[in-house]
Design an enzyme around this catalytic site. Structure first.
Site, mmCIF file in Angstrom:
data_model
loop_
_atom_site.group_PDB
_atom_site.id
_atom_site.type_symbol
_atom_site.label_atom_id
_atom_site.label_comp_id
_atom_site.label_asym_id
_atom_site.label_seq_id
_atom_site.Cartn_x
_atom_site.Cartn_y
_atom_site.Cartn_z
ATOM 1 N N HIS A 202 0.564 -1.471 0.370
ATOM 2 C CA HIS A 202 0.065 0.358 0.305
ATOM 3 C C HIS A 202 1.155 0.788 -0.017
ATOM 4 O O HIS A 202 0.356 2.766 -0.267
ATOM 5 C CB HIS A 202 -0.971 0.191 1.146
ATOM 6 N N ASP B 262 -2.006 2.089 -4.708
ATOM 7 C CA ASP B 262 -3.324 2.177 -3.698
ATOM 8 C C ASP B 262 -4.986 1.552 -4.268
ATOM 9 O O ASP B 262 -4.713 0.587 -4.883
ATOM 10 C CB ASP B 262 -3.647 3.723 -5.009
#
Length: 427
Positions: free
Chosen positions: A398, A402
């Site tokens: 992450h 995204d």
């Protein structure tokens, strides 16, 4: 009678030290020339160290899990006759061939030494095969990963098997001899409380797996997306292709279809086919798609890599996948075949559950997890129909991926797998 030192030989690849993962001898043992002394490990390569001469073990130089420098003394031997005439520090080390990621499963007593080299007491010290074996509480039977797998499959408790190999090591012949005596030794003693505690040191490949998993989970903030896929059309298509198998073409599994779908989806989202150097703050996006396939072996999990999936068709992916999986399980995969992945697939096959949370193979930024296929009722707009459903569990780094981009990738895989003909259609 004199004393000779056996040093850890140069095992190639510029290695300065190796981790000691298993002793095959202990102080007081009598060994013959070519009997195994120890197993060491470097990266993912296990190397068995044989004795260059016959004698009695008088000293061992390290404990399990310790790093041993190349050229340092591994063991000392009490030797007699001509063997004792050479200085202790000049004992020649046997040439050692470096095997692959996992130790090869071959009987260590399959290399008989010449009779003239055997210490006279060594033969007398070999115990006769008996119907039962007595070991100290908690003492671990000595056996290779392949022997342990064979014993599990046959339902044999290795603690009851007498080993005729060096230092009591259990061989294939010992398992066969135990089975030939029938199930008399396999009876239980009824239900009773057990209080024993076995301490298992985490060493070798298992320690490297632990370090890799700890690194991934401590440094990568994972986001996992789970999506269900209707693979009924794909399974029908796969079955039709498998109706006419050829000797040179193994039966197609689901994985080659997933690999080709990933190649197509990654061409549209190259940011996911990447390695993240977080120390330098650089994401290395690769044009070539090199898919690691997490593979369970008798020694632990390894990840052979199918290189350049973007340039392989369905059959080629299947052939290379089968070749690498076989080499990994046999312990013959090379370092080149076990490195260089840019994204990974992990699958538990029919054993898998409804969903998993795959751990990213650091420093990659994505991993795709395959769960088991199950027939479930699916609403088609007018009625429920039985469909073959499978969940994909995919994790992403992450920090650089995204949630939106991860979801787009997962949905693209779903679309391709549910409409398998589109996998082979150029945009």
């Amino acid at each position: 009678m004199g004393e000779r030192s056996v040093k850890l030989p140069d095992i190639g690849e510029g290695i300065a030290e190796a981790e000691l993962v298993e002793w095959h001898v202990k102080v007081g043992d009598l060994v013959r020339e070519d009997d195994l002394l120890a197993t060491v490990m470097t990266d993912k390569a296990s190397v068995e160290i044989p004795s260059p001469l016959a004698g009695e073990i008088s000293w061992v130089g390290a404990q399990i899990g310790e790093a041993v420098a190349i050229g340092s003394t591994l063991v000392k031997l009490k030797v007699a006759g001509d063997d004792a005439s050479e200085p202790a520090d000049e004992a020649p080390a046997k040439d050692v061939a470096v095997p692959s990621a996992v130790a090869k499963a071959e009987a260590p007593d399959a290399r008989p030494a010449p009779a003239a080299r055997v210490h006279p007491a060594a033969i007398e010290a070999r115990p006769a095969i008996t119907s039962a074996v007595r070991r100290a509480p908690g003492e671990k039977p000595l056996a290779s990963p392949a022997i342990r797998l064979k014993a599990r499959e046959a339902g044999v408790d290795l603690r009851q098997v007498h080993g005729t190999g060096p230092a009591g090591r259990i061989t294939h012949e010992d398992i066969d001899a135990f089975l030939s005596r029938g199930p008399a030794l396999l009876h239980g003693r009824g239900m009773s409380p057990k209080t024993a505690v076995t301490d298992v040191k985490v060493v070798g490949l298992r320690r490297r797996i632990a370090e890799k998993m700890a690194l991934s989970k401590s440094r990568i903030p994972h986001i996992t997306i789970i999506e269900e896929v209707n693979v009924s059309p794909l399974e029908d298509f796969r079955a039709s292709l498998n109706k006419k198998p050829a000797p040179e073409h193994p039966k197609l599994t689901l994985l080659p279809f997933l690999m080709r779908a990933m190649a197509k989806a990654l061409a549209e989202q190259p940011a996911l086919n990447a390695l993240y150097d977080d120390a330098a703050g650089i994401v290395h996006q690769h044009a070539g798609i090199h898919i690691g396939i997490a593979t369970q072996t008798p020694s632990g999990l390894v990840v052979p890599v199918v290189k350049h999936v973007e340039a392989r068709d369905l059959r080629d992916c299947s052939i290379e996948l089968n070749r690498l999986a076989h080499r990994a399980r046999e312990g013959t995969a090379t370092r080149e075949e076990l490195t260089g992945s840019t994204i990974t697939i992990t699958s538990l096959g029919a054993l898998g559950g409804l969903a998993t949370t795959p751990v990213i193979n650091h420093p990659e930024v994505a991993i795709v997890g395959v769960n088991k296929i199950a027939v479930r009722p699916v609403w088609d707009g007018t009625q429920f129909v039985p469909c073959k459903m499978m969940n994909l569990s995919s994790s992403f780094d992450h920090r650089v991926i995204d949630g939106w981009d991860a979801a787009v990738f997962v949905q693209r895989l779903k679309e391709l797998l549910e409409n398998p003909a589109t996998i082979f259609v150029d945009p």
